[in-house]
Structures are given as C-alpha cells and as structure tokens.
Write an enzyme that holds these catalytic residues in place. Structure first.
Site, PDB file in Angstrom:
ATOM      1  N   TYR A 188      -1.884 -15.184 -19.846  1.00 27.33           N
ATOM      2  CA  TYR A 188      -0.854 -16.117 -20.309  1.00 27.33           C
ATOM      3  C   TYR A 188      -0.946 -17.526 -19.732  1.00 27.33           C
ATOM      4  CZ  TYR A 188       3.846 -18.061 -21.049  1.00 27.33           C
ATOM      5  OH  TYR A 188       4.899 -18.868 -21.377  1.00 27.33           O
TER       6      TYR A 188
ATOM      7  N   CYS B   4       1.919 -23.801 -10.205  1.00 26.23           N
ATOM      8  CA  CYS B   4       1.661 -25.210  -9.975  1.00 26.23           C
ATOM      9  C   CYS B   4       0.191 -25.471 -10.267  1.00 26.23           C
ATOM     10  CB  CYS B   4       1.969 -25.606  -8.525  1.00 26.23           C
ATOM     11  SG  CYS B   4       3.696 -25.365  -8.037  1.00 26.23           S
TER      12      CYS B   4
END
Length: 472
Positions: free
Chosen positions: A252, A11
């Site tokens: 990533y 998030c």
C-alpha cells in the site's frame, strides 16, 4: 487528518552530500515523497561550517517558501523530511529535520519509523538532566549522541543507535558529514543512490527518479553509512541483523514506481493480485480495482483469471487531503468525495472489486453500496493482502484493535457488514511467497499475524505515547 482508507503513511527522508544544488534536489525529492507525509516538511543544510534549516506545516509547497529555499541554495549538503505524525502532535516543533546547536557543533536529524522504547530512554535521559524540545520520539537519538563522551564521532552514533529499539531510518547531518542508519530489522525502506557524482539517500527510489539519480541498492538492516569529503564508508552498528521489512510498504504505502531490491512495487502488487486470483474461486463479468494503490493488483488478478479489467471506479484527484472529525459519518462523507462508480461500466454486471486492504470497512461498505446502486448485479470483494488484525508499533498509524474490523469479526461477518456477495483475502503464505520470489530477505507481518519481530518495550501505541510524553 484521516485517510479514507484507514491507513496513514509514516514519513519520508532524503539526504544528499556534496552537490552544488543540494537544497533544490532535496526539495524535488521531497515532492516525490509527499505521499509518505503531508503534515509538515523541512530541509536542513550544511556549508561545512554550520547548519541552517527551514521547515513548516502542511504540504511541501505550503511548508517552505521561495525565500526560505533561496536562503539554502549555496549549501552543498542537505537532508529533508516530509512528516505524517505517528508520535508527536501536529505542531511546528515536531516538524523535521530537527536542528540542534551546541558547543560540540550542529546536528541535523530526520527519522522515518517509530521507536518502541522511546519513553523509557527519554525518562532516563530526563532524569540525567536532558531537556527535550519536542514530543517526538526521534529526538532521543540526538540526546544520546550528545551525551556520549567518545572523541570518535562514528562511535558516538553507533553507541546511541544500539540503545534504540524499534523501526528507524535515520539521516544525520553535521558540519562535514552525512550519516545514514537503518534499524537492525530494516522495517522501513531506505535506498542509496548517486546523482552527478554525489551520493544520496531516500525512503523510496521514486525520489531518485525525480532528481535524475541512479538507484544503487537498498540499504541493509543494521547498516551505517558515512558520507564525507573522504568519500563513502560502509559499516554496521550491530552484529545482530534480522531482516523484517514492513509488508504494507509492498502492498500500500510505497509509490507504484518505487523499487525494492530492483523490482518495482507495481510488479509486486500485480503478483499479489495473481495469487489472489488463484485463491478466489469466483466467476464474474469484470474486475475493478480501487484507485490508486489497488490497480496493479487488479491487473494481475485479471491476467491470471482471464476476467477483463475495467475502470469501474473513478477517484476525484482534486479533493487532496481530507481534514475531518473522527466518526463514521465523517469518514463516509470523505469516501463519497473521493470515489464514484462509472454506471455504464458496472450496470448489469457481476463485479469483482480488488482492494489492497480493509481496515475499518468504511471504504468497502461504500464501494459495494455505490456499485449496486449504479446497477451492479453482484459485487465480490477480493483483498490482495491477509486480514489486517493488529495495530502497528513501528511507524504506521494503523488503528487500535477496537477500530480494526478484522480483529473483531470473522471474514463472513465482515462480508455481511460491507454488503458484498463474497469476500476473499489473500493468504499469509501466498503473500510471503510473492515477496520471496522478488528477493525479499524477510518481512514484518505483525499487522496480519500478531507476530511482532521487535519487542515492544513501552507497550504504547504511537498516539498513547504522545499523550504520555506530554504528561496527559
């Protein structure tokens, strides 16, 4: 929603205190954090007397209407959240920031991460009479704060935070203050900035760039920062602090232009690629990065190896989110929609393909097959991270052991599975060397090594925790 890569973001949180365009800045910042969550978004604002919020499902532009934003535009304090569901289902009740109202005052709460003792704490609170509105683990903090009888607001928050275990970056808004807290291991990123003389906080510095804010510094593990009309107050809620930032943030998740300890993710990923080139003894004609998060690593690999980098794979940027059913065939269709080889670049060439990770192997298998179909003579896979073998309990939706290919098969078996001519992963030691060289104070590498830095109290994966919370 499934990412073709097999990894899904956690998030993103943002907060700003005492700025005349707080809601507008929050909206802009959340837009730049959209890569961290696409299932829902919301903003909660304060005018010094009460809190008001708006939230919705989907991307930010879908979740919040112009009318909702206009209703918030006079509020000088705000927090915001973009959500990817790690715990709690995809439903409006779980979209943050949460807004709680009681006779003690209003409270807004946004959270990035995952609590590993949420079930235990929740059950104890329910036994004591608490009624939960959501199935999200984040809500337990609000109950712990409200339950505390201390007249000192900061002490109530400190006591509540000390009862939580896991990864958390919290922004907590009440009528007259904004509180920022990072877990004692600092697993999830959290940054402090300033815009037009007002302090702000974000999961990544790319949010600061979007609103013209100055990046001040990374928030430290266990740190508690309070923003109010009195200014900024720095504190810690615990004396036990052990830095273990998530390794996958570097590899990533974070945007390439975001910075950790004043170094861009792009620079760090290039260094990972350079280290991989030193460990991968393969000769080839060209280096091809898998767009987008692996392009920096491919650049570093090319520079270190002397093998030219080419754009041999193109990404369809208009596919957007891919809502698909579970299953191998569906995942393969999603990959075909998003990636395609450039025949003129790859035909007749021996190619080294650089990717940042392999989860299920679906993407790698498709890439190798597609490149060879386009005329590539050889396809060698290089991965700029170690083999991903273990699920994450700290806020990233990484598959269970059964779905992670490296937890079931050796490197050679994976090479055979994806059809590559060779497969090389970056070593754990080389990965850590890169991080430390750029000022990292410690990383969590549990998904590679199985060494979980925070004890998993409930021993439930996020999706299992959600089922238990709902009573399934």
């Amino acid at each position: 929603m499934y990412d073709i890569h097999g990894l899904n973001e956690e998030c993103g949180v943002f907060g700003v205190f005492n700025h005349p365009q707080a809601s507008e800045l929050t909206y802009m910042a959340l837009h730049s954090l959209q890569h961290r969550g696409q299932e829902g978004a919301g903003i909660v604002c304060s005018n010094g007397e009460y809190l008001f919020g708006a939230r919705g499902m989907g991307l930010l532009t879908e979740a919040l209407s112009r009318e909702q934003l206009m209703s918030l535009e006079t509020f000088p304090h705000a927090i915001g959240h973009v959500r990817y569901a790690t715990t709690g289902g995809s439903e409006i009740s779980n979209v943050q920031p949460f807004l709680f109202k009681s006779h003690k005052g209003d409270l807004g709460l946004a959270h990035n991460g995952n609590l590993v003792n949420a079930i235990s704490v929740r059950e104890a609170l329910e036994d004591d009479g608490a009624i939960f509105q959501t199935s999200s683990d984040s809500e337990v903090l609000a109950h712990l704060i409200r339950k505390n009888k201390s007249p000192d607001k900061k002490q109530r928050i400190k006591t509540a935070l000390r009862q939580l275990k896991g990864a958390f970056a919290f922004v907590i808004l009440d009528e007259d203050s904004l509180t920022i807290a990072l877990d004692d291991h600092g697993v999830r990123p959290l940054m402090l900035g300033m815009v037009d003389g007002a302090y702000c906080v974000a999961s990544e510095t790319c949010a600061f760039t979007a609103i013209g804010a100055e990046y001040i510094r990374d928030i430290e593990p266990g740190e508690l920062i309070t923003l109010s009309d009195k200014g900024i107050e720095y504190d810690y809620y615990t004396d036990s602090r052990h830095p273990n930032m998530c390794s996958m943030e570097y590899i990533y998740f974070a945007r390439a232009d975001s910075e950790f300890r004043n170094t861009s993710t792009y620079t760090i990923r290039k260094s990972l690629g350079r280290e991989l080139a030193r460990e991968m003894d393969v000769d080839a004609d060209i280096v091809v990065g898998v767009p987008d998060s692996s392009l920096a690593a491919a650049k570093g690999f090319s520079e270190a190896s002397g093998i030219p980098q080419e754009q041999g794979l193109l990404k369809n940027r208009y596919v957007g989110r891919t809502f698909i059913s579970k299953g191998q065939e569906a995942r393969e269709r999603a990959v075909r929609m998003k990636l395609s080889p450039v025949r003129d670049v790859v035909e007749g060439k021996s190619i080294i393909v650089i990717d940042d990770s392999i989860v299920r192997g679906t993407t790698s298998r498709f890439i190798v097959k597609a490149l060879k179909k386009a005329g590539a003579k050889e396809v060698h896979m290089g991965v700029s991270s170690p083999p991903l073998k273990n699920p994450c309990f700290y806020g990233i939706d990484v598959s269970t052991h059964a779905e992670i290919i490296a937890s079931q098969k050796s490197t050679e078996e994976i090479r055979d599975e994806i059809g590559a001519d060779s497969l090389t992963y970056l070593s754990v030691d080389a990965m850590h060397d890169v991080y430390y060289s750029y000022g990292s104070k410690g990383q969590c590498d549990a998904c590679f090594t199985g060494n979980y830095p925070i004890e998993i109290i409930d021993r439930l994966l996020p999706q299992e925790k959600d089922l238990k919370t709902k009573g399934v």
